[in-house]
Design an enzyme around this catalytic site. Sequence first.
Site, short mmCIF file in Angstrom:
data_model
loop_
_atom_site.label_atom_id
_atom_site.label_comp_id
_atom_site.label_asym_id
_atom_site.label_seq_id
_atom_site.Cartn_x
_atom_site.Cartn_y
_atom_site.Cartn_z
N ASP A 32 63.01 24.21 4.48
CA ASP A 32 64.19 23.65 3.82
C ASP A 32 64.69 24.58 2.71
O ASP A 32 64.78 24.19 1.55
CB ASP A 32 63.87 22.26 3.28
CG ASP A 32 65.12 21.56 2.75
OD1 ASP A 32 66.21 21.83 3.27
OD2 ASP A 32 64.99 20.75 1.81
N GLU A 84 52.73 22.53 4.03
CA GLU A 84 53.06 21.45 4.98
C GLU A 84 52.98 21.90 6.44
O GLU A 84 53.93 21.67 7.21
CB GLU A 84 54.44 20.87 4.66
CG GLU A 84 54.50 20.16 3.33
CD GLU A 84 55.82 19.40 3.13
OE1 GLU A 84 56.65 19.41 4.05
OE2 GLU A 84 56.01 18.82 2.04
N TYR A 101 57.01 11.92 -1.12
CA TYR A 101 58.34 11.56 -1.63
C TYR A 101 58.58 10.07 -1.40
O TYR A 101 59.50 9.67 -0.70
CB TYR A 101 59.41 12.41 -0.93
CG TYR A 101 59.37 13.87 -1.34
CD1 TYR A 101 60.09 14.32 -2.43
CD2 TYR A 101 58.60 14.78 -0.64
CE1 TYR A 101 60.05 15.65 -2.82
CE2 TYR A 101 58.54 16.11 -1.00
CZ TYR A 101 59.27 16.55 -2.10
OH TYR A 101 59.23 17.86 -2.48
N GLU A 133 54.10 18.29 -4.90
CA GLU A 133 55.55 18.06 -4.82
C GLU A 133 55.82 16.57 -4.97
O GLU A 133 55.08 15.74 -4.44
CB GLU A 133 56.14 18.53 -3.48
CG GLU A 133 56.18 20.03 -3.27
CD GLU A 133 56.87 20.39 -1.95
OE1 GLU A 133 57.69 19.57 -1.45
OE2 GLU A 133 56.58 21.48 -1.41
#
Length: 649
Positions: free
Chosen positions: A208, A451, A504, A540
Site C-alpha cells: 500500500d 505482513e 486496525y 501498526e
Amino acid sequence: MSAAGKVGMFRVLCLFSVLHAAQLLDSGMLFPRESASRELKELNGLWAFRADKSPNRNRGFEEAWYKQRLAETGPVIDMPVPASFNDVTQDATLRDFTGWVWYDREVHLPPRWITDEGTRLVLRVGSAHYYSVVWVNGEKVVEHNGGHLPFEAEIGSLFRKDPTNPCRITVAVNNTLTLETLPPGTIHYIRDRSRYPDGFFVQGTSFDFFNYAGIHRSVLLYTTPRAYVDDVTVVTDFVDNTGFVKYSVSVRGTTSATLKVTLMDKDGHCVASSNGSSGVLKVPDVKLWWPYLMHENPAYLYSMEVRLTAGGGGSSEDVYTLPVGIRTVHVTTTQFLINNKPFYFHGVNKHEDSDIRGKGFDWPLIVKDFNLMKWMGANSFRTSHYPYAEEILQMCDRHGIVVIDECPGVGIKDIQSFGNASLSHHLEVMEELVRRDKNHPSVVMWSVANEPAAEMPPAEFYFQTLIKHTKELDPTRPVTYVTASNFARDKGAPFVDVLCVNSYFSWYHDPGHLEVIQLQLNTQFEDWHEKYQKPIIQSEYGADTVPGFHSDPPVMFSEEYQSEVLRNYHSVFDQKRNKYVIGELIWNFADFMTAQGVTRVVGNKKGVFTRQRQPKASAFILKERYWRLANETGTLPPWAKYPCCLKNH
C-alpha cells in the site's frame, strides 16, 4: 581474579565469538567518507533521461543505447538525481511507467585521479529501483538486483583508457516486480482487444504505497589507495564503567600491511588504541550510547580511526574513520533492554515519500522529519517497508533515535513468493542490509518482512531459514517480522525474538465501531503472549484522516475519529506495557502516496502529519503521550522536564 574481572573476561571472549560469526560476507560496503587518503565527487544533479516505451521495453538493449550518448539515441529530457522520475514531468504515461528507463551523464575528473596509478576509483549508486545495469564508456561494470541498497564497481582502468575525453556513465533501471523480487509483484497482460489496446498490461502489487522508481540516492565517485580498508565490523559491550569495542578490519590490495586502530572521544582525545586487524579496545569511564529521552546525555558517539600502512617506509596509507556507539541490546520474555535498562518504543512508522521527488533523497525533508519526531517525543521508528538511506541512520546515531531496520519483504502474499528463488534473493538482500547497517548503534533489531502470508504451509521453512541466516549474519541483534496473521496460524512467529503485530480495529475490522477497540486489542495481546511468551510491539495502528475534516460525534476520516482511535489503543497499551508490551508505533508519521484506487483518495491518509508535514489533531495527542512516557521511563535532560521548554527542542 575478582568476580567482576571474570565477568569482564567472559564478555570479551563472547565478543570474539560473536564477531567471528558475523564475518560471512566477502566484501565491505563502507559508507564513503573523505579523509587524508580518500576523496569523493558527487554526481547528483541533472542527468539525461529516456524511458524505453517500446512494446517489449527492450529497444534500448536491442539498439545498444549504452554505446553512445543517450541524446544520440532519440529524444531525452532532464531528470534530477536523486529523485523518482514519476512525479517530475507532466507525462501521465511516465508517472505509472513500468519497464526500463535510461540515464546518462558525462563526468570530468581531477587529473590526479587519472594520472596516479596507485589510486582506486569507485563508482557507487546509493539506490536504484529495482534492477540496475551500469556502463562506463559503453562497457558494463556492474548489475544489481533490488532497490534500497547501494552497489558499486571499480572503474579506474576505464577512465584511464582515454584520459583526454570526459567519461560517460550510463545507468539502465527497471522497476518491474515479479513474484521473485522484493517486494514481489505480478504483470497482468490483458488481451481483450475489444476493450484494451494492443500490449496493455498492469503491474500488480500487494503493498500500500506508490511504486516510485528511478535513481533514488546519490551517485558518486570516490577514491582509495590501492591497498585499502575494505570493511570494518564493531561489536560493543560494557561491564561496570568499562566499555569494550571488539573490532575486525578487512584489507584489500596488499598482503603485507600494518594497522593502527585508535578510538577517540568527542573532544578528539584518544581513549584506547590497538594494532592489528582485530582486537578489543578497552574504554575506561565509558560513555554509553543511549536513546533519545532515556538519558541526560543521549547518543554519545566515539570515533574509531583505522590507519593502514602498506609497503616499505610507509609508501601507501589509507585512513577511514567510523562513528562508534557503545551499547548493548538484550531481549527477555517481557522486556527489551538497552544497556540493561528496559526500553519502551514510543515512535512512528515512516515512508521515504514526499511531493514531486517521491522517494528521492532530500536533506531538508529529512531534517524536518527529525525535528518533528523530537518535537513529539518519539524515540524510535521502523523503516517501513524497506531500508532507508544511510544518511538517515547516521542521523539516528547522532540523535539517539532507535531503529527497527526492515528489508523490502512487503507484500509476500502469493505461494510462489515462498519458493527457492524468492528465498535465495531474500537471503541475499538480508546479507546486503546487514553488511551496510551492522555498525549503527541506533539499529537495534532486524525485520525480515511485513505482513507476509505467514499462515501458508511454505512460510514455516521460509522464515525459519531466513531468520536463522540473519542471526548468523548478526548474532548481536534480535530478529522479527511484522505480522497481521491470526496468532494461532502464524508459522513464522516461533522463530522471531520479538512479536510485532499490526491491527486496525474499528477501521479495516468493524469500521466505525470505536467501542470494540479495547476488548479486541486486549484479546489480541493476551492470545499472542500466552502462545509464544515473547514481548510484543504494536507495530501498526491508526485510521485514515482527511486534514481539516471534523465531526462530533466522530465519524470515520474525521480528525476526531483518528484521535478517538488513538485514545482507545493507548488505554490498553497502558494496561499492558508494564507486563509484556514493549512498544507502540503509530501508522503513520505522515500521509504518503499510493497507487490509484477507489479506497485511496490521493494516497494513504493515516499520517499524524500531512504529506507536507503539517500536524493533524492526533499529532498533539501523541506529543502529550510520548513526553509523558519519556518522563516515566527515561532520565531526561533538565530542559525536557519542564513543558514550557519543550517548544524550543
